[in-house]
Design a protein around this motif. Structure first.
Motif, PDB file in Angstrom:
ATOM      1  N   MET A  46       0.837  -1.197   0.000  1.00  0.00           N
ATOM      2  CA  MET A  46       0.000   0.000   0.000  1.00  0.00           C
ATOM      3  C   MET A  46       0.876   1.253   0.000  1.00  0.00           C
ATOM      4  O   MET A  46       0.609   2.211  -0.729  1.00  0.00           O
ATOM      5  CB  MET A  46      -0.923   0.002   1.220  1.00  0.00           C
ATOM      6  CG  MET A  46      -1.929   1.128   1.227  1.00  0.00           C
ATOM      7  SD  MET A  46      -2.983   1.130   2.701  1.00  0.00           S
ATOM      8  CE  MET A  46      -3.826  -0.425   2.561  1.00  0.00           C
ATOM      9  N   ILE A  50       0.853   4.120  -2.949  1.00  0.00           N
ATOM     10  CA  ILE A  50       0.568   5.528  -2.665  1.00  0.00           C
ATOM     11  C   ILE A  50       1.787   6.395  -2.986  1.00  0.00           C
ATOM     12  O   ILE A  50       1.659   7.502  -3.506  1.00  0.00           O
ATOM     13  CB  ILE A  50       0.105   5.699  -1.204  1.00  0.00           C
ATOM     14  CG1 ILE A  50      -1.268   5.050  -1.049  1.00  0.00           C
ATOM     15  CG2 ILE A  50       0.045   7.169  -0.809  1.00  0.00           C
ATOM     16  CD1 ILE A  50      -1.766   5.010   0.360  1.00  0.00           C
ATOM     17  N   PHE A  89      -3.959  10.974   3.958  1.00  0.00           N
ATOM     18  CA  PHE A  89      -4.106   9.531   4.163  1.00  0.00           C
ATOM     19  C   PHE A  89      -3.456   9.121   5.485  1.00  0.00           C
ATOM     20  O   PHE A  89      -2.321   9.493   5.759  1.00  0.00           O
ATOM     21  CB  PHE A  89      -3.470   8.771   2.999  1.00  0.00           C
ATOM     22  CG  PHE A  89      -3.807   7.313   2.980  1.00  0.00           C
ATOM     23  CD1 PHE A  89      -5.045   6.875   2.540  1.00  0.00           C
ATOM     24  CD2 PHE A  89      -2.890   6.366   3.406  1.00  0.00           C
ATOM     25  CE1 PHE A  89      -5.364   5.531   2.522  1.00  0.00           C
ATOM     26  CE2 PHE A  89      -3.194   5.019   3.397  1.00  0.00           C
ATOM     27  CZ  PHE A  89      -4.433   4.600   2.950  1.00  0.00           C
ATOM     28  N   TYR A  91      -1.451   7.060   7.240  1.00  0.00           N
ATOM     29  CA  TYR A  91      -0.434   6.001   7.160  1.00  0.00           C
ATOM     30  C   TYR A  91      -0.187   5.326   8.506  1.00  0.00           C
ATOM     31  O   TYR A  91       0.066   4.140   8.571  1.00  0.00           O
ATOM     32  CB  TYR A  91       0.915   6.574   6.697  1.00  0.00           C
ATOM     33  CG  TYR A  91       0.883   7.257   5.378  1.00  0.00           C
ATOM     34  CD1 TYR A  91       0.913   6.525   4.205  1.00  0.00           C
ATOM     35  CD2 TYR A  91       0.835   8.638   5.287  1.00  0.00           C
ATOM     36  CE1 TYR A  91       0.891   7.145   2.977  1.00  0.00           C
ATOM     37  CE2 TYR A  91       0.811   9.268   4.069  1.00  0.00           C
ATOM     38  CZ  TYR A  91       0.840   8.523   2.910  1.00  0.00           C
ATOM     39  OH  TYR A  91       0.811   9.148   1.698  1.00  0.00           O
ATOM     40  N   GLN A 100      -9.548   1.509   3.589  1.00  0.00           N
ATOM     41  CA  GLN A 100      -9.770   0.977   2.241  1.00  0.00           C
ATOM     42  C   GLN A 100     -10.586   1.946   1.396  1.00  0.00           C
ATOM     43  O   GLN A 100     -10.316   2.125   0.212  1.00  0.00           O
ATOM     44  CB  GLN A 100     -10.466  -0.383   2.299  1.00  0.00           C
ATOM     45  CG  GLN A 100      -9.551  -1.516   2.682  1.00  0.00           C
ATOM     46  CD  GLN A 100      -8.376  -1.693   1.741  1.00  0.00           C
ATOM     47  OE1 GLN A 100      -7.239  -1.554   2.153  1.00  0.00           O
ATOM     48  NE2 GLN A 100      -8.620  -1.985   0.502  1.00  0.00           N
ATOM     49  N   LEU A 103      -8.332   4.730   0.271  1.00  0.00           N
ATOM     50  CA  LEU A 103      -7.406   4.232  -0.745  1.00  0.00           C
ATOM     51  C   LEU A 103      -8.112   4.105  -2.089  1.00  0.00           C
ATOM     52  O   LEU A 103      -7.551   4.464  -3.128  1.00  0.00           O
ATOM     53  CB  LEU A 103      -6.811   2.887  -0.323  1.00  0.00           C
ATOM     54  CG  LEU A 103      -5.816   2.263  -1.293  1.00  0.00           C
ATOM     55  CD1 LEU A 103      -4.632   3.186  -1.554  1.00  0.00           C
ATOM     56  CD2 LEU A 103      -5.335   0.918  -0.766  1.00  0.00           C
ATOM     57  N   ARG A 107      -7.145   5.913  -5.628  1.00  0.00           N
ATOM     58  CA  ARG A 107      -7.020   5.181  -6.892  1.00  0.00           C
ATOM     59  C   ARG A 107      -7.943   5.763  -7.955  1.00  0.00           C
ATOM     60  O   ARG A 107      -7.554   5.910  -9.117  1.00  0.00           O
ATOM     61  CB  ARG A 107      -7.356   3.705  -6.685  1.00  0.00           C
ATOM     62  CG  ARG A 107      -6.315   2.932  -5.942  1.00  0.00           C
ATOM     63  CD  ARG A 107      -6.785   1.513  -5.672  1.00  0.00           C
ATOM     64  NE  ARG A 107      -5.770   0.743  -4.988  1.00  0.00           N
ATOM     65  CZ  ARG A 107      -6.024  -0.316  -4.238  1.00  0.00           C
ATOM     66  NH1 ARG A 107      -7.271  -0.740  -4.071  1.00  0.00           N
ATOM     67  NH2 ARG A 107      -5.036  -0.971  -3.658  1.00  0.00           N
TER      68      ARG A 107
END
Length: 155
Positions: A46, A50, A89, A91, A100, A103, A107
């Motif tokens: 992930m 990113i 985000f 992290y 999710q 993410l 995307r």
């Protein structure tokens, strides 16, 4: 005599209980080890994904900022949006309940940027079919390691 039989009957229950406790402890340890390994692997994937998006966005943002063309303002705005989403985000928080979902939004924004008409590809004068084939091939080659992307166009 009853005490003798009670000891035999109770031994079976005692051994069953001890076996259960040993199995539970061993299973818990194995599960924790496997969970850590799984989390580290997927967390690294992930992070790589990113990081790729952020590198793409920052590079093109810098390149387009130098341009004075009006048509690039829309592209810069989309890149700003992607950079902002990535910077927000979480992290450090694997328990974040919308991890999710966020993410998937990143995307989606990345795919949206790639799909903008002739975005970054220098495709003036190409037919739409050639333009799409070129975009998909380039994106697949650059995103081979990112989950959620098919690299069937990379061949």
């Amino acid at each position: 005599m009853a005490d003798l039989f009670d000891g035999i009957v109770m031994a079976e229950q005692r051994f069953h209980g001890e076996g259960y406790q040993e199995g539970l402890a061993e299973g818990s340890h194995a599960g924790m080890t496997e969970g850590r390994r799984y989390g580290a692997l997927h967390g690294a994937r992930m992070g790589s994904e990113i990081g790729c998006y952020l590198g793409f966005a920052l590079t093109w943002h810098c390149l387009l900022q130098k341009s004075t063309e009006e048509k690039n303002s829309k592209k810069i705005k989309a890149l700003h949006s992607l950079i902002g989403m990535i910077q927000k985000f979480p992290y450090e928080d694997p328990t974040y309940d919308k991890l999710q979902e966020d993410l998937e939004k990143i995307r989606g924004k990345f795919k949206q940027i790639l799909q903008q008409e002739a975005f970054l590809w220098g495709e003036d004068g190409m037919t739409e079919e050639v333009r799409m084939q070129r975009r998909m091939k380039m994106a697949a080659q650059n995103m081979e390691f990112a989950p959620g992307f098919s690299n069937s166009f990379a061949e």
